[in-house]
Design an enzyme around this catalytic site. Sequence first.
Site, PDB file in Angstrom:
ATOM      1  N   GLU A 204       0.833  -1.213   0.000  1.00  0.00           N
ATOM      2  CA  GLU A 204       0.000   0.000   0.000  1.00  0.00           C
ATOM      3  C   GLU A 204       0.869   1.265   0.000  1.00  0.00           C
ATOM      4  O   GLU A 204       1.792   1.419   0.795  1.00  0.00           O
ATOM      5  CB  GLU A 204      -0.993   0.038   1.164  1.00  0.00           C
ATOM      6  CG  GLU A 204      -1.988   1.196   1.062  1.00  0.00           C
ATOM      7  CD  GLU A 204      -2.702   1.294  -0.293  1.00  0.00           C
ATOM      8  OE1 GLU A 204      -2.128   1.899  -1.211  1.00  0.00           O
ATOM      9  OE2 GLU A 204      -3.806   0.748  -0.437  1.00  0.00           O
ATOM     10  N   ASN A 205       0.502   2.131  -0.942  1.00  0.00           N
ATOM     11  CA  ASN A 205       1.285   3.346  -1.206  1.00  0.00           C
ATOM     12  C   ASN A 205       2.735   2.999  -1.511  1.00  0.00           C
ATOM     13  O   ASN A 205       3.636   3.796  -1.270  1.00  0.00           O
ATOM     14  CB  ASN A 205       1.210   4.348  -0.046  1.00  0.00           C
ATOM     15  CG  ASN A 205      -0.208   4.807   0.188  1.00  0.00           C
ATOM     16  OD1 ASN A 205      -0.911   5.134  -0.763  1.00  0.00           O
ATOM     17  ND2 ASN A 205      -0.641   4.803   1.430  1.00  0.00           N
ATOM     18  N   GLY A 279      -5.272  -1.860  -4.158  1.00  0.00           N
ATOM     19  CA  GLY A 279      -6.058  -1.937  -2.936  1.00  0.00           C
ATOM     20  C   GLY A 279      -7.220  -0.967  -2.905  1.00  0.00           C
ATOM     21  O   GLY A 279      -8.272  -1.245  -2.337  1.00  0.00           O
ATOM     22  N   ASP A 280      -7.016   0.201  -3.550  1.00  0.00           N
ATOM     23  CA  ASP A 280      -8.056   1.231  -3.588  1.00  0.00           C
ATOM     24  C   ASP A 280      -8.919   1.114  -4.837  1.00  0.00           C
ATOM     25  O   ASP A 280      -9.556   2.063  -5.247  1.00  0.00           O
ATOM     26  CB  ASP A 280      -7.412   2.616  -3.503  1.00  0.00           C
ATOM     27  CG  ASP A 280      -6.388   2.836  -4.607  1.00  0.00           C
ATOM     28  OD1 ASP A 280      -6.245   1.964  -5.506  1.00  0.00           O
ATOM     29  OD2 ASP A 280      -5.710   3.887  -4.583  1.00  0.00           O
ATOM     30  N   ASP A 416      10.418  -4.595 -30.509  1.00  0.00           N
ATOM     31  CA  ASP A 416       9.436  -4.012 -31.441  1.00  0.00           C
ATOM     32  C   ASP A 416       8.924  -5.041 -32.449  1.00  0.00           C
ATOM     33  O   ASP A 416       7.865  -4.843 -33.055  1.00  0.00           O
ATOM     34  CB  ASP A 416      10.070  -2.840 -32.209  1.00  0.00           C
ATOM     35  CG  ASP A 416      10.308  -1.616 -31.338  1.00  0.00           C
ATOM     36  OD1 ASP A 416       9.806  -1.580 -30.204  1.00  0.00           O
ATOM     37  OD2 ASP A 416      11.001  -0.685 -31.812  1.00  0.00           O
ATOM     38  N   HIS A 444      -5.494  -3.144 -38.366  1.00  0.00           N
ATOM     39  CA  HIS A 444      -5.551  -2.381 -39.618  1.00  0.00           C
ATOM     40  C   HIS A 444      -6.531  -1.238 -39.451  1.00  0.00           C
ATOM     41  O   HIS A 444      -7.555  -1.360 -38.758  1.00  0.00           O
ATOM     42  CB  HIS A 444      -5.921  -3.277 -40.809  1.00  0.00           C
ATOM     43  CG  HIS A 444      -7.283  -3.878 -40.733  1.00  0.00           C
ATOM     44  ND1 HIS A 444      -8.375  -3.361 -41.383  1.00  0.00           N
ATOM     45  CD2 HIS A 444      -7.741  -4.969 -40.055  1.00  0.00           C
ATOM     46  CE1 HIS A 444      -9.442  -4.104 -41.133  1.00  0.00           C
ATOM     47  NE2 HIS A 444      -9.079  -5.089 -40.321  1.00  0.00           N
ATOM     48  N   ASP A 469     -10.871  -5.369 -36.015  1.00  0.00           N
ATOM     49  CA  ASP A 469      -9.642  -4.917 -36.676  1.00  0.00           C
ATOM     50  C   ASP A 469      -8.382  -5.575 -36.101  1.00  0.00           C
ATOM     51  O   ASP A 469      -7.353  -5.623 -36.779  1.00  0.00           O
ATOM     52  CB  ASP A 469      -9.488  -3.390 -36.544  1.00  0.00           C
ATOM     53  CG  ASP A 469     -10.496  -2.615 -37.376  1.00  0.00           C
ATOM     54  OD1 ASP A 469     -11.200  -3.220 -38.195  1.00  0.00           O
ATOM     55  OD2 ASP A 469     -10.563  -1.378 -37.205  1.00  0.00           O
TER      56      ASP A 469
END
Length: 479
Positions: A204-205, A279-280, A416, A444, A469
């Site tokens: 948390e945080n 958690g939030d 890539d 596409h 697509d």
Amino acid sequence: QGPCDIYAAGGTPCVAAHSTTRALYGSYTGPLYQVRRASDNTTRDIAPLSAGGVANAAAQDSFCAGTTCVITVIYDQSGRNNRLTQAPPGGFNGPAAGGYDNLANATAAPITVGGHKAYGVYVAPGTGYRNNNTNGIATGDQPEGMYAIFDGTHYNGGCCFDYGNAERNSHDNGNGTMEAIYFGNIKVWGYGTGNGPWIMADLENGLFSGVNPGYNANDPSISHRFLTAIVKGGPNHWAIRGGNAQSGGVSTFYDGVRPNASGYNPMKKEGAIILGIGGDNSVGARGTFYEGVMTSGYPSDATENAVQANITAAGYATSSAGTGLTPGSAVSLRATTACCTDRYIHHSGSTVDTAVITSSSSATEKGNASWTVRTGLGNSSCVSFESRNTAGQYLRHQNYQLHLQADDGSALFAQDATFCPEAGRNGQGASLRSLNYSDRYVRHYNNIVYIAADGGPNTFDSTNAYNDDVSWLVSSPWG
Ligand code: AHR
């Protein structure tokens, strides 16, 4: 024997056991998960084929035939009824009615386990499961352990693809009110070596990769197609471990005291369970979950090593037969959008587009629309596409557009040029997820080929016909 029999023998029994793919106790015969179909909104429980066995995916397939299904419940095999269902709104709203999160498409993550077809839980951003009213899950500073099997090629930098212990009110209740496994490449809090993704602990945080907030050199980038991820914690002690769920053991990436930050010692765990969210109820993350458990007590490394041996023996594998994209084979890739079902991914020199190809097209044009499937240059669990008539040149994205270029040997080119096949998003053929931009799929748009995010910022990210697509029929090669 299942993983939970091993945890029990080690004195740290499972208090939650979730899987859509297999039973996690050798004797378990109850339901694994529930699906709901769109045609009439009825539901069906899916059980293992036999005691301790793999899920009966055929039962799902026949129930969902001709319609679509979502996963509504992931049952708890531990007997404590700590099942996971659609996550409610909290600090953040989900995209579904009433601020709830979305439910996962039940067919989006097909795989095999021990040669039997099964489905994982495919978490696109916005998807989340939760249980805020649990039984037997660690609270306060009590010790617990957990592991999960994820798709190590499916992640992003959103907050937060988690599985584990969280707040009972779906709000951020301060440092130390969570203890969950995180997987992805967000760098806002912690990170490890390389570019990610990393296994971290969401306390948390803060996502922690080791004792320090921010960087810890012992937490590696890790992206096995099937990834075993472990977090465990007790009084002023916690650990991160991980490995390949298909072979080998698990390694320890951190094992020590609570982080150098205030509020995490002692912990203030609340004992709710989350999957796919923060958690939030932050809903920005993506990933795929196959199985996971939470224990009562701090499991020993030896117990976890035995669980890992059970996992590798279970035989997780991709169903490349399902998409037809087997390395070494040659294919053509046909569009499935109604406008364009006569069009194939094609190149003219380095320009990549879709072109109408028929039996009377020239041999050159047929070759321009044909590809050799290669083991992914950037991840061996995924694939790359080498031109059939220009050896050494591959489809790669640059500024989100596909081009045909020679492999320059760089790490960026490899990333890539690598795409991870999934079942076609519109139910046909395959969808090709970009390895390094995993919210983007080969698409596409006006006959040009991009990697596009559904509803993203560019014109070619348009939500209109997106699923069509990005779905490509894999056929035998024109040339
Ligand atoms: O700790 C990282 C995230 O911060 C938590 O998952 C969430 O509750 C908060 O936004």
